[in-house]
Design a protein around this motif. Sequence first.
Motif, mmCIF file in Angstrom:
data_model
loop_
_atom_site.group_PDB
_atom_site.id
_atom_site.type_symbol
_atom_site.label_atom_id
_atom_site.label_comp_id
_atom_site.label_asym_id
_atom_site.label_seq_id
_atom_site.Cartn_x
_atom_site.Cartn_y
_atom_site.Cartn_z
ATOM 1 N N ALA A 57 -4.839 10.523 -78.222
ATOM 2 C CA ALA A 57 -5.091 11.156 -79.705
ATOM 3 C C ALA A 57 -6.116 10.884 -80.039
ATOM 4 C CB ALA A 57 -4.635 11.929 -80.799
ATOM 5 N N ALA A 58 -6.148 9.069 -80.487
ATOM 6 C CA ALA A 58 -6.729 8.213 -81.013
ATOM 7 C C ALA A 58 -8.018 8.152 -79.649
ATOM 8 C CB ALA A 58 -6.589 7.383 -81.508
ATOM 9 N N ASP A 59 -8.217 7.684 -79.128
ATOM 10 C CA ASP A 59 -9.063 8.048 -77.857
ATOM 11 C C ASP A 59 -10.104 9.041 -77.852
ATOM 12 O OD1 ASP A 59 -8.078 5.336 -77.318
ATOM 13 O OD2 ASP A 59 -7.350 6.007 -75.061
ATOM 14 N N ALA A 60 -9.087 10.117 -77.987
ATOM 15 C CA ALA A 60 -10.011 11.334 -77.695
ATOM 16 C C ALA A 60 -11.027 11.455 -79.204
ATOM 17 C CB ALA A 60 -9.726 12.751 -77.671
ATOM 18 N N ARG A 61 -9.807 11.513 -79.973
ATOM 19 C CA ARG A 61 -11.113 11.485 -81.077
ATOM 20 C C ARG A 61 -12.298 10.194 -81.771
ATOM 21 N NH1 ARG A 61 -6.342 11.248 -83.738
ATOM 22 N NH2 ARG A 61 -5.518 9.108 -83.872
ATOM 23 N N ASP A 62 -12.280 9.441 -81.167
ATOM 24 C CA ASP A 62 -13.307 8.186 -80.534
ATOM 25 C C ASP A 62 -14.514 9.037 -80.250
ATOM 26 O OD1 ASP A 62 -12.286 6.808 -82.506
ATOM 27 O OD2 ASP A 62 -11.212 5.406 -80.922
ATOM 28 N N ALA A 63 -13.742 9.019 -78.838
ATOM 29 C CA ALA A 63 -14.830 9.996 -78.018
ATOM 30 C C ALA A 63 -15.601 11.029 -78.496
ATOM 31 C CB ALA A 63 -14.240 10.715 -77.178
ATOM 32 N N GLU A 64 -15.284 11.897 -79.137
ATOM 33 C CA GLU A 64 -15.791 13.127 -80.275
ATOM 34 C C GLU A 64 -16.557 12.095 -81.312
ATOM 35 O OE1 GLU A 64 -12.245 15.411 -82.096
ATOM 36 O OE2 GLU A 64 -11.781 15.858 -79.895
ATOM 37 N N GLN A 65 -15.582 11.474 -81.873
ATOM 38 C CA GLN A 65 -16.909 11.175 -83.352
ATOM 39 C C GLN A 65 -18.245 10.084 -81.970
ATOM 40 O OE1 GLN A 65 -16.564 10.624 -86.326
ATOM 41 N NE2 GLN A 65 -18.825 8.836 -86.553
ATOM 42 N N ASP A 66 -18.121 9.264 -80.933
ATOM 43 C CA ASP A 66 -19.152 9.291 -80.232
ATOM 44 C C ASP A 66 -20.429 9.723 -80.385
ATOM 45 O OD1 ASP A 66 -18.219 6.622 -80.187
ATOM 46 O OD2 ASP A 66 -17.766 6.810 -78.232
ATOM 47 N N VAL A 67 -19.586 11.304 -79.881
ATOM 48 C CA VAL A 67 -20.681 12.149 -79.574
ATOM 49 C C VAL A 67 -21.443 12.968 -80.503
ATOM 50 C CG1 VAL A 67 -20.941 15.023 -78.917
ATOM 51 C CG2 VAL A 67 -19.591 13.110 -77.427
ATOM 52 N N ARG A 68 -20.297 12.650 -82.032
ATOM 53 C CA ARG A 68 -21.382 13.256 -83.247
ATOM 54 C C ARG A 68 -22.396 12.251 -83.641
ATOM 55 N NH1 ARG A 68 -15.990 14.799 -84.602
ATOM 56 N NH2 ARG A 68 -15.698 13.039 -85.477
ATOM 57 N N GLU A 69 -21.918 10.877 -83.335
ATOM 58 C CA GLU A 69 -23.132 9.898 -83.723
ATOM 59 C C GLU A 69 -24.385 10.084 -82.797
ATOM 60 O OE1 GLU A 69 -20.839 6.071 -83.190
ATOM 61 O OE2 GLU A 69 -19.944 6.816 -84.920
ATOM 62 N N LEU A 70 -24.507 10.623 -81.525
ATOM 63 C CA LEU A 70 -25.059 10.939 -80.580
ATOM 64 C C LEU A 70 -26.176 11.978 -80.897
ATOM 65 C CD1 LEU A 70 -26.501 9.377 -77.815
ATOM 66 C CD2 LEU A 70 -24.660 11.619 -76.570
ATOM 67 N N GLU A 71 -25.424 13.002 -81.500
ATOM 68 C CA GLU A 71 -26.330 13.725 -82.065
ATOM 69 C C GLU A 71 -26.682 13.326 -83.255
ATOM 70 O OE1 GLU A 71 -22.544 16.957 -82.432
ATOM 71 O OE2 GLU A 71 -23.134 17.678 -80.665
ATOM 72 N N GLN A 72 -26.009 13.154 -83.919
ATOM 73 C CA GLN A 72 -27.419 12.244 -84.930
ATOM 74 C C GLN A 72 -28.851 11.844 -85.304
ATOM 75 O OE1 GLN A 72 -26.564 13.557 -88.154
ATOM 76 N NE2 GLN A 72 -28.503 11.700 -88.995
ATOM 77 N N ARG A 77 -34.463 10.656 -83.476
ATOM 78 C CA ARG A 77 -35.144 10.708 -82.530
ATOM 79 C C ARG A 77 -36.293 11.899 -82.467
ATOM 80 N NH1 ARG A 77 -33.813 8.395 -77.902
ATOM 81 N NH2 ARG A 77 -31.911 6.876 -78.264
ATOM 82 N N GLY A 78 -35.573 13.340 -83.225
ATOM 83 C CA GLY A 78 -36.204 14.583 -82.201
ATOM 84 C C GLY A 78 -36.320 14.632 -81.061
ATOM 85 N N MET A 79 -35.330 14.731 -80.773
ATOM 86 C CA MET A 79 -34.728 15.225 -79.044
ATOM 87 C C MET A 79 -34.727 17.045 -79.153
ATOM 88 S SD MET A 79 -32.249 12.962 -77.585
ATOM 89 C CE MET A 79 -32.263 11.230 -75.810
ATOM 90 N N ASP A 80 -35.162 16.952 -77.784
ATOM 91 C CA ASP A 80 -35.159 18.445 -77.733
ATOM 92 C C ASP A 80 -33.992 19.032 -77.853
ATOM 93 O OD1 ASP A 80 -35.091 18.134 -74.787
ATOM 94 O OD2 ASP A 80 -37.431 19.473 -74.640
ATOM 95 N N ASP A 81 -33.665 19.907 -77.867
ATOM 96 C CA ASP A 81 -32.111 20.719 -77.928
ATOM 97 C C ASP A 81 -31.090 20.732 -76.572
ATOM 98 O OD1 ASP A 81 -31.640 21.907 -80.342
ATOM 99 O OD2 ASP A 81 -32.290 23.635 -79.316
ATOM 100 N N ARG A 82 -32.373 20.360 -75.143
ATOM 101 C CA ARG A 82 -31.994 19.876 -73.694
ATOM 102 C C ARG A 82 -31.639 18.395 -73.301
ATOM 103 N NH1 ARG A 82 -28.852 21.354 -70.093
ATOM 104 N NH2 ARG A 82 -29.210 20.823 -68.262
ATOM 105 N N GLU A 83 -32.345 17.819 -74.092
ATOM 106 C CA GLU A 83 -32.722 16.383 -74.220
ATOM 107 C C GLU A 83 -30.808 16.258 -74.702
ATOM 108 O OE1 GLU A 83 -36.257 13.998 -74.129
ATOM 109 O OE2 GLU A 83 -36.235 14.999 -75.588
ATOM 110 N N ALA A 84 -31.084 16.375 -75.811
ATOM 111 C CA ALA A 84 -29.386 16.329 -76.359
ATOM 112 C C ALA A 84 -28.351 16.822 -75.969
ATOM 113 C CB ALA A 84 -30.039 17.057 -78.139
ATOM 114 N N GLN A 85 -27.844 17.915 -75.429
ATOM 115 C CA GLN A 85 -27.405 18.171 -74.682
ATOM 116 C C GLN A 85 -27.567 17.127 -73.483
ATOM 117 O OE1 GLN A 85 -24.814 20.912 -75.351
ATOM 118 N NE2 GLN A 85 -23.967 20.157 -73.313
#
Length: 156
Positions: free
Chosen positions: A51-66, A71-79
């Motif tokens: 569960a902690a690993d999954a939370r860490d992965a979710e945090q990584d995704v949130r940081e990547l989205e931020q 950086r002004g990526m479009d939705d497709r690049e961000a996805q």
Amino acid sequence: MGPDRPEGPNNRRPGSHGARESGAASRARAAEDRSLRSDAQDDAADDRERAADARDAEQDVRELEQDARERGMDDREAQDARDRVGAAAHLDALPPRQREIIEMIADGMSNKAIADRLFISPDTVKTHIRALYARIGVVSRTQAVHWYEHGPRRSD
């Protein structure tokens, strides 16, 4: 027993089977109980770690989205970036044996072939697959392969 009931094999307490457990059997039962409690504690610790690993992965995704927003990526690049980061993260939530089995299922192997490769019985493979399906929330091999390749469905 009470004073009005004589002791004897036909006058046992209700619920008693009349046989006392030997000291060795009692110790063996206590050791088995301790072992089962220890296994349950280990399983709980493994679940907490996953569960902690999954939370860490979710945090990584949130940081990547931020970062993508900054950086002004479009939705497709961000996805695409999210997919690359989260591609294998969902597999980290699986125990090693279930991860092995889902990889073999995705490679198209039959239960018999998986059993032969892992040196276990086909019935054990089926048990692992049932546990895997319950863990990832699927009911078929096709759904399991889709989960393996694309990750869990998002409720966006």
